[in-house]
Scaffold this active site. Sequence first.
Site, PDB file in Angstrom:
ATOM      1  N   LYS A  34       0.844  -1.202   0.000  1.00 48.61           N
ATOM      2  CA  LYS A  34       0.000   0.000   0.000  1.00 48.61           C
ATOM      3  C   LYS A  34       0.880   1.252   0.000  1.00 48.61           C
ATOM      4  CE  LYS A  34      -0.291  -0.257   5.028  1.00 48.61           C
ATOM      5  NZ  LYS A  34      -1.133  -0.571   6.182  1.00 48.61           N
ATOM      6  N   ARG A 130     -10.054   0.140  16.030  1.00 53.56           N
ATOM      7  CA  ARG A 130     -10.043   1.013  14.868  1.00 53.56           C
ATOM      8  C   ARG A 130     -11.087   0.441  13.910  1.00 53.56           C
ATOM      9  NH1 ARG A 130      -4.317   1.556  11.886  1.00 53.56           N
ATOM     10  NH2 ARG A 130      -5.027  -0.506  11.253  1.00 53.56           N
ATOM     11  N   TYR A 254      17.718  28.940   8.708  1.00 53.83           N
ATOM     12  CA  TYR A 254      16.578  29.694   9.240  1.00 53.83           C
ATOM     13  C   TYR A 254      16.590  29.707  10.773  1.00 53.83           C
ATOM     14  CZ  TYR A 254      14.433  29.786   4.607  1.00 53.83           C
ATOM     15  OH  TYR A 254      14.173  30.002   3.291  1.00 53.83           O
ATOM     16  N   MET A 302      13.485  23.921   2.228  1.00 54.92           N
ATOM     17  CA  MET A 302      12.638  23.203   1.276  1.00 54.92           C
ATOM     18  C   MET A 302      13.463  22.371   0.293  1.00 54.92           C
ATOM     19  SD  MET A 302       9.724  24.546  -1.380  1.00 54.92           S
ATOM     20  CE  MET A 302       8.737  25.399  -0.168  1.00 54.92           C
TER      21      MET A 302
HETATM   22  C1  LIG Z   1      -0.336  -1.702   6.693  1.00 54.66           C
HETATM   23  C2  LIG Z   1      -0.942  -2.940   7.188  1.00 54.66           C
HETATM   24  C3  LIG Z   1      -0.149  -4.051   7.473  1.00 54.66           C
HETATM   25  C4  LIG Z   1       1.361  -4.031   7.410  1.00 54.66           C
HETATM   26  O1  LIG Z   1       1.859  -3.470   8.593  1.00 54.66           O
HETATM   27  P1  LIG Z   1       3.439  -3.322   8.854  1.00 54.66           P
HETATM   28  O2  LIG Z   1       3.532  -2.780  10.212  1.00 54.66           O
HETATM   29  O3  LIG Z   1       3.940  -2.371   7.817  1.00 54.66           O
HETATM   30  O4  LIG Z   1       3.999  -4.682   8.675  1.00 54.66           O
HETATM   31  C5  LIG Z   1      -0.789  -5.209   7.856  1.00 54.66           C
HETATM   32  N1  LIG Z   1      -2.136  -5.261   7.958  1.00 54.66           N
HETATM   33  C6  LIG Z   1      -2.921  -4.223   7.700  1.00 54.66           C
HETATM   34  C7  LIG Z   1      -4.387  -4.326   7.843  1.00 54.66           C
HETATM   35  C8  LIG Z   1      -2.359  -3.019   7.310  1.00 54.66           C
HETATM   36  O5  LIG Z   1      -3.158  -1.973   7.060  1.00 54.66           O
END
Ligand SMILES: *Cc1c(COP(=O)(O)O)cnc(C)c1O
Length: 366
Positions: A34, A130, A254, A302
């Site tokens: 993802k 969640r 800065y 930046m």
């Molecule tokens: C992102 C995600 C993972 C992977 O988690 P990591 O900590 O990157 O291994 C596994 N399961 C779900 C549902 C996720 O959203």
Amino acid sequence: MRPLVAHIDLDALRHNYQLACRCAPESRSLAVIKANAYGHGAVACAQALESQVPAFGVACIEEALALREGGITKPIVLLEGFFDAEELPLVDRHRFWVAVHSAWQVDALLAFSPSQPIPVWLKVDSGMHRLGFELEQAACVWQRLSTAPQVADLHLMSHFATADAGDGTYFTRQMQHLQALAGALEAPLCLANSPATLAWPAAHGDWNRPGIMLYGSDPLEIASDTTRKLRPVMSLRSEIIALRELDEGEPVGYGGRWRAPRRSRIAVVAAGYGDGYDRHAADGTPVLVNGQRCAIAGKVSMDMLTVDVTDIEDAAIGSEVVLWGTASNGAVLPVDEVARYCDTISYTLLTGVLPRVPRRYQAPSV
Ligand SMILES: *Cc1c(COP(=O)(O)O)cnc(C)c1O
């Protein structure tokens, strides 16, 4: 051309994936790619892994469709399911697998007529609080889905809140809830993220879902023999574009946050928060110049950042600067270490590398 490049080592990606598989030899491990493969480029990473993995995991259908457009044919799991019932015809056409975490999703799925049953992972909330059905509702939803003609290959899925922590108290509580539920349903399980894959064999199920470890970051609070074998996949490299000498007491950048504690040599590096390098990087955040450790001095701008190279004798215009990852001389600066100086985690640094930074792929050797 601007020298800042994110080098992506696809051999390291495969190595890390194999390491995840070796942690859990009884499980199938899908590769979580993802968020553009945590910033590494989803299609390129998927292509490099496709011959080795049974499936991929993404957050949403947009990411899954991009993989199909990139020629990826392996199963793809939508880890948060569909966001809208109108996605279901596309789910069906591309044979995506879906997580189902809410009642409205179950209703939409059972009102739909797919051309063939859709593999479904029923998500329960075992303590992350969640997404997912309450434990008390889960059995009922499971029965409904398991008898539905729209549904194939039903699995029980959950997510851990503290699998990375040395203290396993809360993890164990989540695990006990899940074992009680799964035992009653005889449900195949998909539970483990990277830390659980690495540290909690009890959580290994039919499927595991490693993400961050595939990219070479160590998700555990306390490193293990296995996590020390992880190899960084992304090396964010740039060069020194200017050098200057400063008298003791002179400020840099800065707000003048950093002041020279002695006569100092300051290198200006082509990388900044406009590239995704974290502006929270404190003075002292490590970087590698010609493979040697030195430190950020002054606030990140930046397009540029400044490094104290007083002790790096061979630092010159054009010298290699590694912001994290592997230097040409083999020295490694773990992204996890940089993240600590930025008061964040590797996930945000890696996913935060902006499109302005070209990705350059080192093809897998086999
Ligand atoms: C992102 C995600 C993972 C992977 O988690 P990591 O900590 O990157 O291994 C596994 N399961 C779900 C549902 C996720 O959203």
